[in-house]
Structures are given as structure tokens and as C-alpha cells.
Write an enzyme that holds these catalytic residues in place. Sequence first.
Site, PDB file in Angstrom:
ATOM      1  N   HIS A 171      16.654 -44.202  12.427  1.00  0.00           N
ATOM      2  CA  HIS A 171      17.283 -44.702  13.650  1.00  0.00           C
ATOM      3  C   HIS A 171      16.449 -45.792  14.297  1.00  0.00           C
ATOM      4  O   HIS A 171      15.298 -46.017  13.935  1.00  0.00           O
ATOM      5  CB  HIS A 171      17.542 -43.553  14.636  1.00  0.00           C
ATOM      6  CG  HIS A 171      16.330 -42.827  15.102  1.00  0.00           C
ATOM      7  ND1 HIS A 171      15.494 -43.309  16.084  1.00  0.00           N
ATOM      8  CD2 HIS A 171      15.803 -41.633  14.717  1.00  0.00           C
ATOM      9  CE1 HIS A 171      14.520 -42.440  16.296  1.00  0.00           C
ATOM     10  NE2 HIS A 171      14.671 -41.414  15.471  1.00  0.00           N
ATOM     11  N   CYS A 184      11.712 -37.921  12.292  1.00  0.00           N
ATOM     12  CA  CYS A 184      12.634 -39.000  11.948  1.00  0.00           C
ATOM     13  C   CYS A 184      11.889 -40.271  11.555  1.00  0.00           C
ATOM     14  O   CYS A 184      10.689 -40.396  11.770  1.00  0.00           O
ATOM     15  CB  CYS A 184      13.549 -39.311  13.130  1.00  0.00           C
ATOM     16  SG  CYS A 184      14.823 -38.060  13.418  1.00  0.00           S
TER      17      CYS A 184
END
Length: 120
Positions: free
Chosen positions: A78, A94
Site C-alpha cells: 500500500h 505490510c
Amino acid sequence: MDYNLRIVQTYSITIHTAARTLTLYRNGQRIKSYPIAVGKPSTPTPKGTFKIVNKAVNPGGPFGARWLGLSKPHIGIHGTNNPLSIGKAVSNGCIRMYNKDVIELYHLVPIGTTVKIISI
């Protein structure tokens, strides 16, 4: 008979957590590498082979401009609202990218793209 042949582009991604790079491949050929941030020691980015299972535009919160969810629950590639974090081990597992980079990646790779995460 229809002689129009459609060329299928197959994309894959390799993430090198130690080097903090994400490399995009098309049909096995390296296309581009991007700088990334990875998980901090207490919440490391998982190693293994995954697939992109969902995508979102402007997911909100700290996730920046785009989200590409992986088959590992709660882990994704992301953007970030903290660009100074790129190049560091600071996330909850992440893979963070600059917003301009994740937007570019978002438009190139489809759901189902293979993502290999390695540490070397």
C-alpha cells in the site's frame, strides 16, 4: 477464422525485505524496482509466496492512495501517509510504497498476481 492473437502479459512481484525493494517483472523480465518500507522486528513482513487477492483506491487511514491485499490475511502492499518511512523497517508487516509508485503498480498488476517475499 479469427487470426487476431492476443498477447497476454504476465506480471509477478518479488519483494526483498533486507534490501527494501519491490521488483516488478513482466513475462519474467525485470521492468522496474521500487523502494519500500517493511515490517518492524516485532511485526515482520511474512516471507513466502502469495497472490494479490483484492485492490482498493484510497483505502483511508495510513494506507495512502492504493491497497493491494495479499493472500496472507491483514498484509498488503500500500501507499503511505508517511513518505519518510520508506526505506525503513517500521510497518506492522505490510509493504509500504510511495503513493506515486503504488498508483503505478496498481494500474499494472491484476488480482491474482504472484508476490514472492524473500529476505535475501
